[in-house]
Write a protein that holds these residues in place. Structure first.
Motif, PDB file in Angstrom:
ATOM      1  N   THR A  50      -3.037  -5.380   1.732  1.00 20.55           N
ATOM      2  CA  THR A  50      -2.471  -4.390   3.118  1.00 20.55           C
ATOM      3  C   THR A  50      -2.215  -2.664   1.301  1.00 20.55           C
ATOM      4  OG1 THR A  50      -1.168  -5.451   4.470  1.00 20.55           O
ATOM      5  CG2 THR A  50       0.257  -3.476   3.968  1.00 20.55           C
ATOM      6  N   THR A  51      -1.863  -3.510   0.691  1.00 21.94           N
ATOM      7  CA  THR A  51      -1.678  -2.117  -0.610  1.00 21.94           C
ATOM      8  C   THR A  51      -2.599  -1.869  -1.023  1.00 21.94           C
ATOM      9  OG1 THR A  51       0.487  -4.190  -1.738  1.00 21.94           O
ATOM     10  CG2 THR A  51      -0.792  -2.749  -2.865  1.00 21.94           C
ATOM     11  N   ILE A  52      -3.951  -2.673  -0.789  1.00 25.09           N
ATOM     12  CA  ILE A  52      -5.413  -1.622  -1.101  1.00 25.09           C
ATOM     13  C   ILE A  52      -5.195  -1.094  -0.391  1.00 25.09           C
ATOM     14  CG2 ILE A  52      -8.347  -2.616  -1.102  1.00 25.09           C
ATOM     15  CD1 ILE A  52      -7.453  -5.182  -1.930  1.00 25.09           C
ATOM     16  N   ILE A  53      -5.823  -1.216   1.505  1.00 21.68           N
ATOM     17  CA  ILE A  53      -6.154  -0.462   2.271  1.00 21.68           C
ATOM     18  C   ILE A  53      -4.944   1.007   2.254  1.00 21.68           C
ATOM     19  CG2 ILE A  53      -6.903  -0.039   5.146  1.00 21.68           C
ATOM     20  CD1 ILE A  53      -7.791  -3.214   4.090  1.00 21.68           C
ATOM     21  N   ALA A  54      -4.166   0.310   2.652  1.00 20.75           N
ATOM     22  CA  ALA A  54      -2.520   1.278   3.419  1.00 20.75           C
ATOM     23  C   ALA A  54      -2.047   2.188   1.924  1.00 20.75           C
ATOM     24  CB  ALA A  54      -1.447   0.763   3.787  1.00 20.75           C
ATOM     25  N   GLY A  55      -2.651   1.918   0.760  1.00 16.68           N
ATOM     26  CA  GLY A  55      -2.753   2.726   0.305  1.00 16.68           C
ATOM     27  C   GLY A  55      -3.461   3.322  -0.830  1.00 16.68           C
ATOM     28  N   LEU A  56      -5.039   3.289  -0.306  1.00 18.66           N
ATOM     29  CA  LEU A  56      -5.523   4.188  -0.615  1.00 18.66           C
ATOM     30  C   LEU A  56      -5.696   4.695   0.682  1.00 18.66           C
ATOM     31  CD1 LEU A  56      -8.948   5.429  -1.521  1.00 18.66           C
ATOM     32  CD2 LEU A  56      -9.320   3.024  -0.069  1.00 18.66           C
ATOM     33  N   LEU A  57      -5.257   4.648   1.956  1.00 17.81           N
ATOM     34  CA  LEU A  57      -5.679   5.793   2.957  1.00 17.81           C
ATOM     35  C   LEU A  57      -4.539   7.125   2.844  1.00 17.81           C
ATOM     36  CD1 LEU A  57      -6.607   3.471   6.207  1.00 17.81           C
ATOM     37  CD2 LEU A  57      -7.648   5.280   4.762  1.00 17.81           C
ATOM     38  N   VAL A  58      -3.259   6.288   2.539  1.00 15.87           N
ATOM     39  CA  VAL A  58      -2.019   7.185   2.199  1.00 15.87           C
ATOM     40  C   VAL A  58      -2.282   8.518   1.499  1.00 15.87           C
ATOM     41  CG1 VAL A  58       0.692   7.755   2.300  1.00 15.87           C
ATOM     42  CG2 VAL A  58      -0.386   5.674   3.623  1.00 15.87           C
ATOM     43  N   SER A  59      -3.028   7.582   0.493  1.00 16.67           N
ATOM     44  CA  SER A  59      -3.331   8.414  -0.589  1.00 16.67           C
ATOM     45  C   SER A  59      -4.275   9.749  -0.476  1.00 16.67           C
ATOM     46  CB  SER A  59      -3.852   8.211  -1.991  1.00 16.67           C
ATOM     47  OG  SER A  59      -2.699   7.301  -2.549  1.00 16.67           O
ATOM     48  N   LEU A  60      -5.185   9.407   0.280  1.00 13.45           N
ATOM     49  CA  LEU A  60      -6.150  10.036   1.122  1.00 13.45           C
ATOM     50  C   LEU A  60      -5.505  11.107   2.149  1.00 13.45           C
ATOM     51  CD1 LEU A  60      -8.842   8.337   0.641  1.00 13.45           C
ATOM     52  CD2 LEU A  60      -9.021  10.230  -0.776  1.00 13.45           C
ATOM     53  N   LEU A  61      -4.542  10.643   2.849  1.00 14.46           N
ATOM     54  CA  LEU A  61      -4.735  11.543   4.091  1.00 14.46           C
ATOM     55  C   LEU A  61      -3.477  12.275   3.863  1.00 14.46           C
ATOM     56  CD1 LEU A  61      -6.855   9.640   6.254  1.00 14.46           C
ATOM     57  CD2 LEU A  61      -7.069  11.681   5.910  1.00 14.46           C
ATOM     58  N   GLY A  62      -2.193  11.512   3.112  1.00 18.05           N
ATOM     59  CA  GLY A  62      -1.017  12.041   3.411  1.00 18.05           C
ATOM     60  C   GLY A  62      -0.054  13.345   3.060  1.00 18.05           C
ATOM     61  N   GLY A  63       1.089  13.145   3.499  1.00 17.40           N
ATOM     62  CA  GLY A  63       1.384  14.622   2.942  1.00 17.40           C
ATOM     63  C   GLY A  63       1.776  15.369   1.602  1.00 17.40           C
ATOM     64  N   SER A  64       2.135  13.890   0.897  1.00 15.51           N
ATOM     65  CA  SER A  64       3.008  14.297  -0.033  1.00 15.51           C
ATOM     66  C   SER A  64       1.223  13.587  -1.338  1.00 15.51           C
ATOM     67  CB  SER A  64       3.929  13.281  -1.205  1.00 15.51           C
ATOM     68  OG  SER A  64       4.502  12.973  -1.947  1.00 15.51           O
ATOM     69  N   ARG A  65       1.764  14.203  -2.366  1.00 12.03           N
ATOM     70  CA  ARG A  65       0.410  14.147  -3.482  1.00 12.03           C
ATOM     71  C   ARG A  65       0.579  12.990  -3.831  1.00 12.03           C
ATOM     72  NH1 ARG A  65      -0.832  17.800  -8.666  1.00 12.03           N
ATOM     73  NH2 ARG A  65       1.247  18.495  -7.882  1.00 12.03           N
ATOM     74  N   PHE A  66       1.526  12.370  -4.215  1.00 12.52           N
ATOM     75  CA  PHE A  66       2.536  11.409  -5.347  1.00 12.52           C
ATOM     76  C   PHE A  66       3.061   9.808  -4.408  1.00 12.52           C
ATOM     77  CE2 PHE A  66       3.151  15.425  -7.054  1.00 12.52           C
ATOM     78  CZ  PHE A  66       3.030  15.022  -8.228  1.00 12.52           C
ATOM     79  N   GLN A  67       2.945  10.350  -3.383  1.00 12.83           N
ATOM     80  CA  GLN A  67       3.373   9.266  -2.641  1.00 12.83           C
ATOM     81  C   GLN A  67       1.940   7.575  -2.643  1.00 12.83           C
ATOM     82  OE1 GLN A  67       5.912   7.753  -0.989  1.00 12.83           O
ATOM     83  NE2 GLN A  67       5.548   8.759   1.065  1.00 12.83           N
ATOM     84  N   ILE A  68       3.099   6.273  -2.955  1.00 16.40           N
ATOM     85  CA  ILE A  68       2.603   4.709  -3.118  1.00 16.40           C
ATOM     86  C   ILE A  68       2.529   4.251  -1.683  1.00 16.40           C
ATOM     87  CG2 ILE A  68       1.850   3.379  -4.225  1.00 16.40           C
ATOM     88  CD1 ILE A  68       0.782   5.420  -5.756  1.00 16.40           C
TER      89      ILE A  68
END
Length: 539
Positions: A50-68
């Motif tokens: 979850t850390t690998i996949i969700a972390g990668l996709l949220v960093s690419l597609l999310g609305g905050s530049r710094f969200q982990i």
């Protein structure tokens, strides 16, 4: 244009900062991912995936530049309840459904709804979750054996009490070493990744001095595979959708709340502004994809996001590097994780629970001794002793009822002294209405007016210049009063009605029923025109 300018400003020094912050957050995320997964009733590797996949996709597609993003403590009681009731495979289905709901929420631009959740509710359930996480680690801390995970807090406490005679001194020693490490290391240096060190030191001690005397990740879960799992689409049927829609809705709602709160924290630390609906979209896609690789539900992690910012992150690349670092660690060092004692995980999760409890805010709201205090305590108790679903629903309902009560107390109907128009010799009364006229105050409005008319005059002037809002119920009560008063031979004039109120009365038909001549710009013009309108009834 903004993204192009930001890319143009990206320098080698920025890459170095993103690399350092990404590695730092990755080091923090590894033990947390494993710990949160185990506390949720699933294998530790699922937290890593979850850390690998969700972390990668949220960093690419999310609305905050710094969200982990990744597994978080807030999800533990929900996911554990789903696993106990439906099983791990159905947890994947519920997580995927929650992802779809988050994407739908983003398309309907529901990101701003986070601002409508009362603080008393969020602090109540967050502190309740912290209590569940903390108490849930007592078994591992004391090395108790034979425990069965139960759905309810009191059942788990009874399990611990019944099996307390099985405590393991080596487990207690391991947990104490880990706890001391977590407390002492930050005082030595804040740059040291305390959670990782707090996991490594007790693990090394147990391996060197008393191997085989404490339960480990390997003995409990069979170790961690040294690879990502194969892509697998979970079996989804209409029956499962009907069975799991409530857990999915709760996962989506909590995921939205946690991720947007984390983004707000990031905004406050960086003076930037996140895009809430884009953040929901990124979280939704992450939760759709993660279950396809065995991952559990994920959301924005406030502590890891803050660590990312404090470590000097410049762009989304830090979050991507964090995910790649965790992936590399999995591929290279997974076999060593089997030696980690469960007792070493306990103080780590207890530390996380203590930090998320918001005890200071809880005490402040409690001291207010207002309706917010009632909402806070109710939400907290229901979260601990029933479940988060009921707690949030009841908490929000109580907050709404409290809001309606406060608004209803704001309505005032002030009566001026009876006046006599010398021209027509008619007495009239003037009432000034202040505040909201809506379903919560409509009954009180009608009662206040009627109680002031023990000897009704022929004319009433309603000054509505200070009315703040009118809904359909308020309009109906006003219309009903006017109709009954006119049936008794009286006349009602309305002055100072705001434009939006006039528009509402026109749509409802009240203006046509009373006639435009019954509405005046202000109280003075209505008073001065009374004789003209009373000629018909006076003759």
């Amino acid at each position: 244009m903004f993204a192009v300018n930001r890319l143009r400003d990206y320098q080698p020094a920025s890459l170095r900062k993103d690399f350092i912050s990404g590695i730092t957050v990755g080091i923090v995320a590894i033990p947390l991912g494993m710990a949160f997964a185990m506390a949720s009733g699933v294998k530790p590797e699922y937290g890593i995936y979850t850390t690998i996949i969700a972390g990668l996709l949220v960093s690419l597609l999310g609305g905050s530049r710094f969200q982990i993003a990744g597994p978080t403590g807030a999800f533990i009681p929900i996911l554990l309840a789903v696993v106990l009731q439906y099983g791990y495979e159905n947890l994947l289905v519920a997580g995927l459904m929650a992802g779809v709901l988050l994407v739908i929420m983003s398309f309907f631009r529901l990101g701003s709804l986070i601002h409508f959740i009362p603080r008393s509710v969020t602090i109540g359930f967050t502190t309740g979750i912290a209590v569940i996480i903390f108490s849930g680690q007592l078994g591992n801390f004391f090395g108790l054996t034979g425990l069965e995970k139960k759905e309810y807090f009191h059942e788990n406490m009874l399990e611990i009490f019944r099996h307390f005679h099985t405590l393991n001194g080596f487990s207690i020693l391991t947990a104490i070493i880990g706890l001391i490490t977590i407390i002492v290391v930050p005082r030595i240096s804040k740059r040291i990744p305390v959670l990782l060190v707090g996991l490594i030191i007790p693990t090394v001690v147990s391996v060197l001095f008393y191997p085989s005397y404490v339960e480990t990740v390997g003995t409990a879960f069979g170790g961690i595979p040294q690879s990502l799992p194969d892509f697998k689409f979970p079996e989804i049927t209409l029956g499962k959708i009907g069975e799991l829609w409530v857990p999915a809705l709760i996962i989506a709602a909590l995921g939205a709340i946690e991720s947007l709160l984390s983004a707000v924290v990031a905004d406050g630390m960086t003076n930037e502004k996140h895009h809430s609906n884009r953040e929901l979209f990124g979280q939704g896609i992450a939760n759709i994809v993660a279950p396809l690789f065995g991952g559990i539900p994920a959301t924005g992690a406030i502590a890891r996001t803050a660590t990312n910012i404090k470590s000097g992150a410049v762009s989304r690349l830090s979050g991507i590097i964090h995910s790649l670092f965790v992936l590399g660690t999995l591929l290279l060092f997974a076999p060593y994780a089997s030696h980690i004692p469960l007792a070493a995980m306990a103080p780590l999760l207890m530390f996380v629970a203590w930090n998320m409890a918001e005890l200071k805010s809880f005490k402040q709201l409690l001291k207010l001794k207002t309706s917010d205090s009632v909402v806070l305590v109710t939400t907290f108790i229901l979260t601990v002793f029933v479940n988060l679903t009921v707690a949030v629903q009841v908490g929000i309902l109580l907050a709404i009822l409290s809001f309606i009560k406060k608004k209803s107390e704001m309505l005032q109907v002030n009566q001026k002294q009876d006046a006599l128009d010398l021209t027509s010799h008619f007495r009239y009364k003037t009432f000034t209405i202040k505040g909201p006229l809506f379903f919560g105050t409509a009954q009180a409005f009608e009662h206040l007016l009627k109680s002031s008319l023990e000897s009704p005059p022929r004319v009433i002037i309603l000054n509505m210049s200070e009315v703040t809002t009118i809904d359909a119920t308020g309009e109906e009560k006003l219309a009903s009063f006017i109709k009954n008063f006119r049936k008794s031979g009286g006349t009602v004039l309305i002055s100072g009605l705001p434009d939006w109120g006039m528009e509402l009365f026109q749509k409802s038909g009240l203006v046509d029923e009373l006639g435009h001549e019954s509405f005046y710009i202000d109280e003075e013009s209505a008073t001065g025109s009374v004789p003209y309108h009373l000629k018909a009834v006076g003759d």
